[in-house]
Design a protein around this motif. Structure first.
Motif, mmCIF file in Angstrom:
data_model
loop_
_atom_site.group_PDB
_atom_site.id
_atom_site.type_symbol
_atom_site.label_atom_id
_atom_site.label_comp_id
_atom_site.label_asym_id
_atom_site.label_seq_id
_atom_site.Cartn_x
_atom_site.Cartn_y
_atom_site.Cartn_z
ATOM 1 N N GLU A 1 0.848 -1.197 0.000
ATOM 2 C CA GLU A 1 0.000 0.000 0.000
ATOM 3 C C GLU A 1 0.888 1.252 0.000
ATOM 4 O O GLU A 1 1.705 1.451 0.898
ATOM 5 C CB GLU A 1 -0.912 0.016 1.228
ATOM 6 C CG GLU A 1 -1.960 -1.091 1.258
ATOM 7 C CD GLU A 1 -3.083 -0.829 0.271
ATOM 8 O OE1 GLU A 1 -3.197 0.330 -0.207
ATOM 9 O OE2 GLU A 1 -3.834 -1.767 -0.025
ATOM 10 N N VAL A 2 0.713 2.086 -1.012
ATOM 11 C CA VAL A 2 1.584 3.267 -1.156
ATOM 12 C C VAL A 2 1.503 4.200 0.052
ATOM 13 O O VAL A 2 2.550 4.653 0.560
ATOM 14 C CB VAL A 2 1.250 4.019 -2.463
ATOM 15 C CG1 VAL A 2 2.051 5.321 -2.554
ATOM 16 C CG2 VAL A 2 1.538 3.135 -3.661
ATOM 17 N N PRO A 3 0.298 4.540 0.577
ATOM 18 C CA PRO A 3 0.272 5.429 1.754
ATOM 19 C C PRO A 3 1.032 4.866 2.943
ATOM 20 O O PRO A 3 1.667 5.631 3.691
ATOM 21 C CB PRO A 3 -1.228 5.560 2.059
ATOM 22 C CG PRO A 3 -1.916 5.265 0.765
ATOM 23 C CD PRO A 3 -1.078 4.221 0.109
ATOM 24 N N ILE A 4 0.993 3.547 3.128
ATOM 25 C CA ILE A 4 1.725 2.933 4.243
ATOM 26 C C ILE A 4 3.231 3.084 4.022
ATOM 27 O O ILE A 4 3.984 3.478 4.927
ATOM 28 C CB ILE A 4 1.355 1.438 4.364
ATOM 29 C CG1 ILE A 4 -0.146 1.278 4.676
ATOM 30 C CG2 ILE A 4 2.208 0.767 5.429
ATOM 31 C CD1 ILE A 4 -0.581 1.891 5.973
ATOM 32 N N ARG A 5 3.687 2.784 2.840
ATOM 33 C CA ARG A 5 5.113 2.880 2.539
ATOM 34 C C ARG A 5 5.601 4.332 2.639
ATOM 35 O O ARG A 5 6.729 4.601 3.089
ATOM 36 C CB ARG A 5 5.394 2.298 1.150
ATOM 37 C CG ARG A 5 5.127 0.795 1.085
ATOM 38 C CD ARG A 5 5.143 0.282 -0.337
ATOM 39 N NE ARG A 5 6.490 0.083 -0.842
ATOM 40 C CZ ARG A 5 7.193 -1.040 -0.732
ATOM 41 N NH1 ARG A 5 6.662 -2.082 -0.091
ATOM 42 N NH2 ARG A 5 8.402 -1.145 -1.240
ATOM 43 N N MET A 6 4.751 5.279 2.244
ATOM 44 C CA MET A 6 5.121 6.688 2.360
ATOM 45 C C MET A 6 5.265 7.098 3.827
ATOM 46 O O MET A 6 6.198 7.822 4.195
ATOM 47 C CB MET A 6 4.088 7.578 1.678
ATOM 48 C CG MET A 6 3.992 7.433 0.170
ATOM 49 S SD MET A 6 5.544 7.727 -0.705
ATOM 50 C CE MET A 6 6.081 6.018 -0.993
ATOM 51 N N GLU A 7 4.333 6.635 4.662
ATOM 52 C CA GLU A 7 4.385 7.024 6.077
ATOM 53 C C GLU A 7 5.611 6.426 6.756
ATOM 54 O O GLU A 7 6.224 7.051 7.633
ATOM 55 C CB GLU A 7 3.107 6.589 6.794
ATOM 56 C CG GLU A 7 2.843 7.304 8.105
ATOM 57 C CD GLU A 7 2.620 8.798 7.934
ATOM 58 O OE1 GLU A 7 2.828 9.541 8.916
ATOM 59 O OE2 GLU A 7 2.227 9.246 6.824
#
Length: 634
Positions: A454-460
């Protein structure tokens, strides 16, 4: 059979027990009798009773309707007539309406419904029977439902709920069933809805209420939980008290049903489970909306009895009550003044951390994480005490919530906020966990990164790494914490820096990418940091975005800096200005990264990286073809 009755209607009983037909002459005599034209009261009652009994059979209902007997009974219905006669007329009308739409139309045409509502007041003992008749009239027939609503059904139900003895449930049950029919038809209730909700909540939380009535109330409340109905509580949030009680009753009945699964025949266990869960979800949503209103804090300020009880709920083992309590506290913690007041009065952040220690239910984690996040944002001074309370030992529960990305993101966002402006907290991320000494909190987070797409998870996760690097850089170069953080970060390369590269190569959030350039520029200012970057396997896309950052030929120029949705968006001219400023910062950080890496890297870095990076720093052209050729990409 009475002699007087046998003399005039000697073959009525035979006719009703035989083939479903009535002679015209008999019909006329029956109509006259129903009106009370020629017979005494006892004869009228007996005829009506026989007809009402016969109307239990489907075939007779059509005949009585077509013969005009139902219309005659409807026309002749008067609240003032003797109770026994009135009772039999009600039975005849109710039985004729059961599953018979044409007979229901007769009730509408004869304005019988209006008389029925009068009977509920004039003959209180017959009130339960009247509500059964009205239910038969309305059941699964929308014209009847709309007719009843138009002629005051909601007021009638409200009156009965206000007045009826809770230990006499029949009138209540059928009044609620009638209300449920109206609500299922999506007939707009207008300003009647909020009063109904408050009334139903009172009934739902009554300790000795029977389950079959509780079940109908839940169905009604679920239908009433619409924004246009509950928004009235924004100015009067008092119903939240009963909503909290309702959550306890939901848990009580769920426990009761799991221990004793016996239910009335007409109620399916799966339907009950679905309704209870739906009610719990809608109740939590409503509590959240009410507690977010401006009037809520005015009515329930810090130190109020209600808020004291909400904080005490944080010691409960009931997950639904914990969820409600955390939601309320989180919604209150929207400004620094309120956060400071809550912390002075209750120290809720410590209680919330303890809830994380004991609970694994996703809804609880989400609510608790949100409350803690708001409290830390509003009162940054509690960052250290939240870490000291042991939150890092339990944050893995957020990460395990793979079925709900929002919960994972909540946990990661909370960690990032706790690390911000606190080098000591950043260092705590590298300490061994009590429940698994082989892992630290940051290693747990990086394990999530490796498994999660999940991109938002990896970004956070990348932003957490950026926060660590930022906090280290704020300290003097000889400070032990700075040295410790830099060493631990480089020792965990390349894995710890991979999320930063992900931040750079995504094109959805330019601000996040800018954080990545800032972090890389910081990282390579020391030989250890530069060597850590050298350990990375840099993708082709990295060199493309590096080129965009340096030469300002960005295919992301149409992505302005993100603006929180609750704030007014600036005009286009301002957006262009902000984007331009950010692009310039990105360019500066990218050049600092290049010079820092080439200056400080002492490792055996791949020569192809060094060659490309040197060309960028020298201002030479770097084409896609050259990148592919240098990296050996086909």
């Amino acid at each position: 059979m009475l002699v007087s009755f046998a003399r005039e209607f000697h073959h009525l009983a035979e006719a009703l027990s035989g083939s479903q037909t009535l002679e015209e002459g008999l019909i006329l005599k029956l109509a006259s009798t129903i009106r009370g034209d020629v017979c005494d009261e006892d004869t009228v009652r007996q005829v009506l009773e026989m007809l009402a009994d016969a109307a239990r059979q489907v075939e007779w209902r059509d005949i009585f309707g077509q013969a005009g007997l139902l219309a005659t009974c409807s026309h002749s219905l008067h609240p003032e007539e003797p109770e026994n006669t009135l009772k039999q007329k009600l039975r005849l009308i109710g039985n004729c309406c059961a599953d018979n739409d044409s007979n229901r139309d007769i009730v509408i045409e004869t304005e019988c419904y209006e008389k029925l509502t009068c009977v509920t007041t004039a003959a209180l003992p017959l009130q339960p029977l009247v509500m059964v008749v009205i239910f038969n009239f309305m059941n699964e027939y929308e014209p009847a439902q709309r007719h009843a609503f138009k002629h005051g059904l909601v007021d009638l139900v409200t009156k009965i709920l206000h007045e009826e003895d809770k230990n006499q449930p029949l009138a209540i049950e059928y009044a609620l069933r009638c209300l449920e029919l109206v609500l299922q038809s999506d007939i707009p209730l207008g300003d009647k809805a909020s009063g109904l909700i408050t009334l139903l909540l009172g009934w739902a939380t009554y300790p000795t209420i029977q389950f079959d009535i509780f079940y109908i109330i839940l169905s009604c409340l679920l239908a009433l939980h619409k924004e246009e109905y509950t928004e009235a509580f924004n100015s009067d949030p008092s119903p939240v008290l009963n909503y909290i009680k309702l959550m306890a009753r939901l848990q009580y009945w769920e426990d009761q049903l799991s221990n004793d699964p016996e239910l009335p025949d007409e109620i399916d266990k799966e339907d009950v489970t679905r309704l209870i869960r739906g009610s719990r979800s809608s109740t939590i949503t409503t509590v959240s909306e009410i507690s977010a209103s401006e009037s809520f804090q005015d009515q329930f300020p810090t130190g109020s009895a209600f808020l004291n009880s909400i904080v005490q709920l944080l010691a409960s083992s009931d997950s639904t009550l914990l969820t409600c309590a955390a939601l309320i506290l989180g919604n209150m913690a929207r400004d620094p003044e309120t956060c400071d007041a809550l912390i002075r009065e209750y120290q809720p952040h410590l209680s919330l951390v303890n809830v994380l220690k004991e609970q694994t239910q996703i809804g609880v984690l989400h609510a608790v994480g949100g409350a803690l996040k708001n409290l830390v944002i509003g009162s940054p001074a509690i960052r250290e005490s939240v870490i000291q309370a042991g939150i890092l030992q339990y944050c893995h529960k957020f990460y395990l919530a793979s079925v709900m990305v929002e919960v994972q993101h909540m946990g990661l966002s909370l960690i990032r906020i706790l690390v911000a402006a606190s080098p000591g907290n950043a260092e705590c991320l590298f300490l061994p966990l009590e429940h698994d000494a082989s892992l630290s909190a940051i290693e747990h987070i990086l394990q999530l990164y490796a498994k999660n797409t999940e991109v938002p998870i990896r970004m956070e996760i990348g932003r957490i790494v950026v926060s660590i690097l930022r906090e280290a850089a704020k300290l003097p170069s000889t400070h032990p914490t700075r040295i410790s953080l830099q060493h631990k970060t480089s020792d965990m390369s390349p894995l710890i820096l991979e999320p930063v590269i992900d931040m750079l190569i995504q094109d959805k959030w330019p601000v996040v990418a800018s954080e990545g350039w800032f972090a890389l520029a910081l990282c390579v200012q020391t030989p250890r940091g530069a060597s850590a970057v050298a350990d990375l396997t840099l993708p082709e896309r990295f060199f493309q975005v590096l080129r965009q950052a340096i030469y300002q030929k960005s295919d992301r120029s149409n992505f302005p800096e993100l603006t929180p949705p609750e704030k007014p968006r600036p005009g286009p001219e301002h957006l262009d200005s902000k984007a331009s400023t950010q692009s310039q910062k990105d360019r500066e950080n990218a050049l600092m990264f290049l010079s820092g890496f080439l200056k400080h890297n002492t490792s055996e870095a791949p020569r192809n990286y060094t060659t490309l990076l040197q060309r960028f720093l020298d201002g030479q052209e770097v084409t896609d073809a050259l990148i592919k050729e240098t990296l050996g990409v086909n």
